[in-house]
Motif scaffolding. Sequence first.
Motif: not given
Length: 187
Positions: A142-144, A148
């Motif tokens: 995911s973009e998140e 990270r």
Amino acid sequence: MSALPGRLTLITGPSGVGKGTLVQRLLLLHPEIWLSISATTRAPRAGELDGQHYFFLTRDAFEGQVAEGGFLEWAEFAGNLYGTPRQPVQAQLAAGRPVLLEIELEGARQVRQSFAEAFQIFVEPPSFEELERRIRGRGTDSEEAIGRRLERAKVELAAAPEFDAVLVNGELELALAELEQLLGKGS
């Protein structure tokens, strides 16, 4: 020329830099190198075999080995314990076989304390932009999660000077040839 017999070599670097690909290619060319197998407390995934993909241990057994100094390095991720068992590594080294560890930065730092004679190689990308392109190109995060990984990569890249050698993985064949030379296998 063959790898230095009985030498432990460690490879680390940020996620997405291509460590796994380099190691896979190296082992195809040099099957005499033994790739260390990690231990974990997580359950086996479909197709994973004990002693081949991981050593699958109960938490009690893993913690017992930690207490006895049975790991070169270990850490907890997502509620599971992971580590490099000392005994199989030492057995391969004693037999004169070169041993390779592919681990993350904190594990590499622990190995530096528990096995100071290990030769440590840090793999880095040709640029941070290329690393981001590779991570995004996987299409699995995911973009998140990508954010990270990229933040973690900045911390890891800053640690490169701690290592015995830094290998830039820009073009795979050149990086593989340089890795062979670092291992004493180049021409």
